[in-house]
Enzyme design. Structure first.
Site, short mmCIF file in Angstrom:
data_model
loop_
_atom_site.label_atom_id
_atom_site.label_comp_id
_atom_site.label_asym_id
_atom_site.label_seq_id
_atom_site.Cartn_x
_atom_site.Cartn_y
_atom_site.Cartn_z
N ASN A 176 -14.58 -5.40 1.90
CA ASN A 176 -13.87 -6.66 1.71
C ASN A 176 -14.71 -7.86 2.12
O ASN A 176 -14.68 -8.91 1.47
CB ASN A 176 -12.55 -6.65 2.49
CG ASN A 176 -11.45 -5.90 1.76
OD1 ASN A 176 -11.64 -5.44 0.63
ND2 ASN A 176 -10.30 -5.76 2.38
N LYS B 85 -3.52 -14.87 -6.89
CA LYS B 85 -4.18 -14.33 -8.07
C LYS B 85 -3.11 -14.00 -9.09
O LYS B 85 -1.92 -13.96 -8.76
CB LYS B 85 -5.02 -13.10 -7.71
CG LYS B 85 -4.21 -11.93 -7.22
CD LYS B 85 -5.09 -10.72 -6.93
CE LYS B 85 -5.65 -10.09 -8.19
NZ LYS B 85 -6.35 -8.82 -7.93
N LYS C 261 15.61 -2.83 2.55
CA LYS C 261 14.57 -2.48 1.58
C LYS C 261 14.78 -1.07 1.03
O LYS C 261 14.66 -0.85 -0.18
CB LYS C 261 13.19 -2.58 2.23
CG LYS C 261 12.04 -2.32 1.27
CD LYS C 261 10.70 -2.30 1.97
CE LYS C 261 10.24 -3.69 2.36
NZ LYS C 261 8.84 -3.67 2.87
N LEU D 169 -7.20 -0.99 -3.29
CA LEU D 169 -6.35 -1.37 -4.41
C LEU D 169 -6.37 -2.88 -4.62
O LEU D 169 -6.22 -3.63 -3.66
CB LEU D 169 -4.91 -0.91 -4.18
CG LEU D 169 -4.71 0.56 -3.84
CD1 LEU D 169 -3.23 0.85 -3.62
CD2 LEU D 169 -5.27 1.45 -4.94
N HIS E 293 -16.82 -15.43 -9.94
CA HIS E 293 -16.05 -16.42 -10.68
C HIS E 293 -15.70 -17.56 -9.72
O HIS E 293 -14.91 -17.39 -8.79
CB HIS E 293 -14.78 -15.80 -11.26
CG HIS E 293 -15.06 -14.63 -12.17
ND1 HIS E 293 -15.62 -14.79 -13.42
CD2 HIS E 293 -14.90 -13.30 -11.99
CE1 HIS E 293 -15.78 -13.61 -13.99
NE2 HIS E 293 -15.35 -12.69 -13.14
N GLY F 238 -14.07 -20.74 -8.04
CA GLY F 238 -12.68 -21.16 -8.01
C GLY F 238 -12.35 -21.92 -6.74
O GLY F 238 -13.25 -22.44 -6.06
N CYS G 40 -5.61 -9.53 2.04
CA CYS G 40 -6.72 -8.72 2.55
C CYS G 40 -7.92 -9.52 3.01
O CYS G 40 -8.30 -9.46 4.19
CB CYS G 40 -7.15 -7.71 1.49
SG CYS G 40 -5.91 -6.47 1.12
N VAL H 150 0.83 -1.21 0.00
CA VAL H 150 0.00 0.00 0.00
C VAL H 150 0.86 1.25 0.00
O VAL H 150 0.63 2.19 -0.76
CB VAL H 150 -0.95 0.00 1.21
CG1 VAL H 150 -1.70 1.33 1.33
CG2 VAL H 150 -1.95 -1.15 1.09
N GLU I 297 -4.40 -6.03 -6.03
CA GLU I 297 -3.07 -6.43 -6.48
C GLU I 297 -3.14 -6.84 -7.94
O GLU I 297 -4.04 -7.54 -8.37
CB GLU I 297 -2.55 -7.59 -5.62
CG GLU I 297 -2.26 -7.18 -4.19
CD GLU I 297 -1.53 -8.25 -3.42
OE1 GLU I 297 -0.66 -8.93 -3.99
OE2 GLU I 297 -1.85 -8.42 -2.22
#
Length: 435
Positions: free
Chosen positions: A211, A324, A35, A153, A254, A256, A263, A11, A155
């Site tokens: 979510n 994903k 990092k 957002l 969808h 699956g 999240c 994020v 991913e």
């Protein structure tokens, strides 16, 4: 405007780069020196399409920088975003807010002129109140307003989501904070980005509710898929038939192997705990969690049935490991319980993923990692499509059949059409479709 972004995870880095691309001056802060050093070298720690180019362009333009010391960027900033992790707390499922609260204390000590402190991390209702209290306690002289600005957002599509948002939720009752946040997001006005102002607690709940609702849609169509298999219906047509109703909508219908990622699992667990803490149990969300966990574990049994009830001595090829496409994120990916189940039942597993194999090796060390889809399929008794990467949507079926030991396909994402697979001589098992 001058912005400090605390946290360079998914994020924080995406938001910081996009704000810089709007023309703001952004400094991203992280305690992880390795990092930050990597970011200075132009190395992006996460896989997100287009992010490397966006970061490089704004660093070159002088609008985006990175540091481990927050004192200077926070002292100079008009807005400070908290974008640190809020993982599930070990043992009880609550969101772990220790990073948020530590950041709030450090920010408070560095504040100078009026500053808006914004929680962008996903946090339980009431977190902003505690952040505000900690700032007042740490620095009673601080002139600061605390707001909530949750992120939405996806991913793999985060940059587009940031620049062309469905909505921008801003939770604050402070007029000065509203003005600052309105100015930060002003560049989106040409795209007609809809700003929604609410109270802070409402904004915090909106994120969790969104979510949880999307996770519920996924789980609902997955249960319909199970029923469709039993009654001889096709869940793809069921999803299309109900999705054309604009009260329902086609997205997230969808079928699956279950939802995963950073999240949905974490946030639905946290929302259940919030409900229990406030004596408002969320039974639907509780059921979503239970059904999803059972589903992910059941996928290995689907492969077992496709291979006649025994996996002992069999080789299974797995295409796609991330939760994903277009991400390298392995957090709570359905591939993990699937592969673990296959190994427990005696199978040998070969796997390929376009971006996630480095992360997958940490979660699944006892499998063979391959160079591409066809290498993965070499000599396998069955091929399982777990993640619908675009690379797997147009495989050379003639070559694939020659490569496999047995022409068995278990398609957990319904990438292919049953009639197409039958024409090429495959024994095909999809989700929610007659075999």
């Amino acid at each position: 405007m001058r912005i400090a972004m605390i946290g360079t995870g998914y994020v924080g880095l995406v938001s910081g780069a996009c704000f810089a691309d709007f023309g703001h001056h952004v400094v991203c802060v992280d305690k992880d020196a390795d990092k930050i050093a990597a970011l200075h070298r132009g190395e992006i720690p996460i896989y997100e399409p287009g992010l490397d180019e966006l970061v490089a362009a704004n660093v070159k333009a002088g609008r985006l920088g990175f540091t481990t010391d927050l004192s200077v960027p926070v002292g100079e900033a008009e807005a400070v975003f908290i974008a640190v992790g809020t993982p599930s707390r070990r043992g009880d499922g609550h969101a772990d807010l220790s990073y948020v609260y530590a950041a709030a204390r450090e920010i408070a000590a560095a504040l100078k002129d009026f500053t808006v402190v914004i929680t962008k991390s996903t946090v339980p209702v009431g977190t902003g109140d505690e952040v505000e209290r900690l700032i007042r306690e740490t620095n009673p002289e601080a002139d600061a307003a605390v707001a909530s600005n949750p992120e939405f957002l996806r991913e793999g599509a985060a940059i587009r989501d940031f620049k062309f948002p469905d909505r921008i939720v801003i939770g604050t009752s402070d007029e000065r904070a509203r003005k600052v946040l309105g100015e930060i997001y002003r560049p989106l006005s040409l795209n007609q980005g809809p700003l929604m102002y609410t109270e802070r607690r409402t904004a915090e709940l909106i994120k969790y509710a969104a979510n949880a609702f999307l996770a519920t849609k996924i789980t609902f169509i997955n249960e319909m898929a199970d029923l469709a298999e039993k009654v001889g219906a096709d869940v793809q047509d069921v999803a299309r038939g109900i999705g054309m109703d604009n009260r329902i909508g086609a997205k997230f219908l969808h079928a699956g192997p279950g939802f995963g990622g950073s999240c949905f699992p974490k946030d639905t667990r946290a929302l259940v705990k919030i409900g229990l803490d406030h004596e408002a149990p969320l039974r639907i969300v509780e059921a979503v969690l239970a059904v999803n966990e059972n589903r992910k574990r059941a996928m290995s049994r689907k492969v077992l049935h496709a291979l006649g009830g025994s996996l002992r001595g069999k080789t299974v090829a797995v295409l796609g490991l991330t939760f994903k496409p277009d991400t390298d994120d392995m957090r709570e990916a359905p591939s993990i319980p699937l592969v673990t189940g296959l190994l427990d039942m005696g199978a040998t597993v070969r796997a390929f993923d376009p971006a996630g194999m480095a992360q997958a090796r940490e979660e699944l060390p006892d499998i063979t990692y391959c160079t591409d889809a066809y290498d993965c399929a070499q000599g396998a008794d069955a091929l399982v499509i777990v993640t619908e990467w675009v690379q797997f949507r147009a495989l050379d079926l003639a070559r694939l059949k020659q490569t496999l030991k047995q022409p068995v396909i278990v398609d957990l994402r319904n990438v292919y059409r049953p009639e197409q697979m039958a024409e090429h001589g495959f024994v095909y098992h999809g989700i929610g479709r007659p075999s």
